[in-house]
Design a protein around this motif. Sequence first.
Motif, PDB file in Angstrom:
ATOM      1  N   GLY A 157       0.801  -1.220   0.000  1.00  0.00           N
ATOM      2  CA  GLY A 157       0.000   0.000   0.000  1.00  0.00           C
ATOM      3  C   GLY A 157       0.828   1.263   0.000  1.00  0.00           C
ATOM      4  N   VAL A 158       0.182   2.359  -0.419  1.00  0.00           N
ATOM      5  CA  VAL A 158       0.813   3.672  -0.439  1.00  0.00           C
ATOM      6  C   VAL A 158       0.289   4.439   0.760  1.00  0.00           C
ATOM      7  N   GLU A 165       5.175   7.772   0.648  1.00  0.00           N
ATOM      8  CA  GLU A 165       5.645   6.522   1.264  1.00  0.00           C
ATOM      9  C   GLU A 165       4.937   5.311   0.690  1.00  0.00           C
ATOM     10  N   ILE A 166       5.695   4.221   0.621  1.00  0.00           N
ATOM     11  CA  ILE A 166       5.125   2.928   0.248  1.00  0.00           C
ATOM     12  C   ILE A 166       5.413   1.967   1.397  1.00  0.00           C
ATOM     13  N   ALA A 167       4.384   1.264   1.872  1.00  0.00           N
ATOM     14  CA  ALA A 167       4.576   0.274   2.933  1.00  0.00           C
ATOM     15  C   ALA A 167       5.032  -1.033   2.303  1.00  0.00           C
ATOM     16  N   MET A 168       6.051  -1.657   2.891  1.00  0.00           N
ATOM     17  CA  MET A 168       6.559  -2.897   2.295  1.00  0.00           C
ATOM     18  C   MET A 168       7.012  -3.892   3.349  1.00  0.00           C
ATOM     19  N   ILE A 169       7.106  -5.142   2.904  1.00  0.00           N
ATOM     20  CA  ILE A 169       7.623  -6.215   3.770  1.00  0.00           C
ATOM     21  C   ILE A 169       8.943  -6.663   3.176  1.00  0.00           C
ATOM     22  N   LEU A 170       9.998  -6.660   4.016  1.00  0.00           N
ATOM     23  CA  LEU A 170      11.343  -6.969   3.510  1.00  0.00           C
ATOM     24  C   LEU A 170      11.665  -8.450   3.713  1.00  0.00           C
ATOM     25  N   PRO A 171      12.334  -9.059   2.757  1.00  0.00           N
ATOM     26  CA  PRO A 171      12.756 -10.454   2.926  1.00  0.00           C
ATOM     27  C   PRO A 171      14.059 -10.520   3.742  1.00  0.00           C
ATOM     28  N   LEU A 206       8.972   2.733   2.991  1.00  0.00           N
ATOM     29  CA  LEU A 206       9.913   3.287   2.015  1.00  0.00           C
ATOM     30  C   LEU A 206       9.564   4.747   1.784  1.00  0.00           C
ATOM     31  N   GLY A 207      10.541   5.666   1.895  1.00  0.00           N
ATOM     32  CA  GLY A 207      10.297   7.086   1.673  1.00  0.00           C
ATOM     33  C   GLY A 207       9.995   7.853   2.945  1.00  0.00           C
ATOM     34  N   ASN A 208      10.272   7.270   4.151  1.00  0.00           N
ATOM     35  CA  ASN A 208       9.896   7.978   5.397  1.00  0.00           C
ATOM     36  C   ASN A 208      10.885   9.075   5.779  1.00  0.00           C
ATOM     37  N   GLY A 209      11.929   9.300   4.949  1.00  0.00           N
ATOM     38  CA  GLY A 209      12.822  10.431   5.169  1.00  0.00           C
ATOM     39  C   GLY A 209      13.882  10.205   6.235  1.00  0.00           C
ATOM     40  N   LEU A 227       9.494   9.632  -1.379  1.00  0.00           N
ATOM     41  CA  LEU A 227       9.267   9.239  -2.780  1.00  0.00           C
ATOM     42  C   LEU A 227       8.522  10.361  -3.505  1.00  0.00           C
ATOM     43  N   GLN A 228       8.706  10.377  -4.828  1.00  0.00           N
ATOM     44  CA  GLN A 228       8.011  11.417  -5.599  1.00  0.00           C
ATOM     45  C   GLN A 228       6.627  10.923  -5.981  1.00  0.00           C
TER      46      GLN A 228
END
Length: 637
Positions: free
Chosen positions: A540-541, A546-552, A618-621, A632-633
């Motif tokens: 999700g955005v 920001e994009i929320a992500m799950i890292l491997p 991702l993109g939280n500064g 993120l842009q």
Amino acid sequence: MKVIQIVFIIKLYLFHKCHTLIAICIVPGEPRDVKVEAINSTSIEVSWTPPIETERHGIIRGYQIHVQEREGAVIPSGFLPYTVHNGDATKYTVVDLHPDTEYQVQVSAITRKGDGARSAPETVRMPGGVPNKPALIVNGTVDHLGKLSVYVEWKAPTQPYGELMGYRLQYGPRGENLATITLEGQSMLHKTLTDLQRGIEYEIRVSARNHNSYGEEAVKYYMTPEAPPSGPPINITYRYQTPGTIVFTWDEPVPNDRNGIIINYDVEFNKNVVLNNDYKKEKNTSEGRIVFDGLEENMDYTFKVRAWTSKGPGPYSELLNLHTEPDLVRAPMNLRGLATSESSIEIWWELVPSRGKVIGYQVFYTMAPGPDLDLWNQMSVPVTHSAELQNLERHAEYGISVAARTASGLGRLSTLLAVRVKPVDVPMYLRAHHVTTHSANLTWGPPIQLNPLHFKITYNAIKEFVDAQGVTQVQKIPTVTTIINNRIYSHIIEDLRPFTTYTVNVTAVPQTQDYRPPAKITVTTQMAAPQPMVKPDFYGVKGDHEIAMILPQASEEYGPIAFYYLVVVPKDKAFKNPDQYLTDDLIANKAGSKEALAEGPYIAAKFLHRNIPYSFALGNGQIYEGFKNRPLQKKKK
Ligand SMILES: *[C@@H]1O[C@H](CO)[C@@H](O)[C@H](O)[C@H]1NC(C)=O
Ligand SMILES: *[C@@H]1O[C@H](CO)[C@@H](O)[C@H](O)[C@H]1NC(C)=O
Ligand SMILES: *[C@@H]1O[C@H](CO)[C@@H](O)[C@H](O)[C@H]1NC(C)=O
Ligand SMILES: *[C@@H]1O[C@H](CO)[C@@H](O)[C@H](O)[C@H]1NC(C)=O
Ligand SMILES: *[C@@H]1O[C@H](CO)[C@@H](O)[C@H](O)[C@H]1NC(C)=O
Ligand SMILES: *[C@@H]1O[C@H](CO)[C@@H](O)[C@H](O)[C@H]1NC(C)=O
């Protein structure tokens, strides 16, 4: 005529005392603060401070102490002064004065020019005199029953300083508290002591008393003659080292029974059977400890011990009866051993049939085999038929014995095996060269003695690592066996796993193909780059940036992870697969650097070791180990 007279007068003063009216004054002034103290009835201590600096007139070489007896107002003349040949001295002890007498004391300093001014007289009254030492004789005798009496005899002091009133006798073991006996009357000139212990040095002191006090003490040391001990050793204990080996310990007889220095013990250890007593063992020892081995199971034994002084033995201790365990676990059979290197021996044996009783084995080994197993090295091993002894002395011969271990103790000891630490039947100098991620080159030399049928290489590993799910994996890498021609001394092992520790055995197999221990090494292969990771998941955005992500997570199968980079490639700048960008270029494109303006591919975060988060915005500064997780842009993939 007048001139001559004046010179004469001045000279007179120069040779005598300094006169206050005359300016030239060359002998030293008087010492100050003179104190006199009686130490005892015949000695005084005199102390002083040197004359003041300006009145010394030269270097002070010493002092004179003038001591004169005073009898009423009369001061007899003719007393020679005591001279102290030390200019730094500030005190002096005068001895051999008379008790009960008054003295007058003066001190003067000495320079090169002579004796200076005397201090003002100090008077001191000596305390009353006490008797000097009696002459003391100590003589011990032993009667026909072995009883010791010590006869202490003395003569009246030569200088009693009055009437003798009696004596004081003190005695006891040298250096300890002394017992005191007072004897009234001047005719008390001996005493017989009957309560002394044997073989001990006694201190005996006698002093005479007059109306003042006790006088000087006469001191004699007397070593009482030894006798055999009158009591047995005490505190006897025993412990089984193995079912067939017993150790007894005991302490010296109680002090009153020792009668001297205990130099020896003799011990009797017997099998308690009426007929065929072939076992009776008598031994001497100077320690309070002895070991017997070769005990039979389910058997009665007796033990007793007695102590010896130089005069002979004392009584035996009470007979100690003991009974060995029945039904013992038997000894391991066919114990064999071979040196596997210059510092190790491998031993092997036949397992003891156990009905589940045996829980392991106890290995005993030593360079000096004796019955006392407490002096041997020991090693506990699980239920196995072999063990390796390490850190041994090169070329030394070791005695080795093994016993099975049960929950209730040890089984019987195997027969003793002797092995020299000199490898003769194993491959020599086994090494691994050129160890890579997947292979190693093994080399060795032929055995010194054995002519092998062939060499056998076996290797395996147990690998433990954290996998991509964060779970610790234990992998057993199965044993690989290779047979090598008996003239070839190197071999490359391949298909190894990266970052894995293998144990490698190389055995020189004899013509008979009997068991022989291998030469052994461990080989750890090199690390490799981690295997590719699965791709991250997006769920999700959030807001505009920001994009929320799950890292491997990466698996550590090929080595521990040093760190992770999270690489972001804007879709419009993605001309190649993210893997193909060079790390250096990505690092150069750090936020804040000139190049960053171009907004090309960049590292958004770095995570050390295993510290990669499960979910990530991702993109939280924020900054991650020096890398900025740039916002993120909007409307960009
Ligand atoms: C008195 O003291 C002096 C000096 O310490 C010593 O030599 C002397 O033996 C002593 N005399 C007596 C009776 O104790
Ligand atoms: C010690 O005593 C014994 C017996 O009383 C005597 O015969 C001997 O002469 C004495 N020895 C000395 C040195 O006085
Ligand atoms: C007996 O031996 C033990 C251990 O050495 C010691 O603690 C104990 O005091 C001894 N007992 C006697 C009576 O000497
Ligand atoms: C032990 O020592 C005593 C005294 O020295 C001696 O008489 C005895 O024979 C010795 N016993 C043994 C077994 O050596
Ligand atoms: C293995 O190493 C040894 C010693 O470095 C070398 O002599 C031998 O040629 C190597 N074996 C192979 C197959 O490379
Ligand atoms: C190597 O030899 C030892 C005995 O010395 C044995 O315990 C071990 O299992 C052997 N390992 C392999 C891989 O054969």
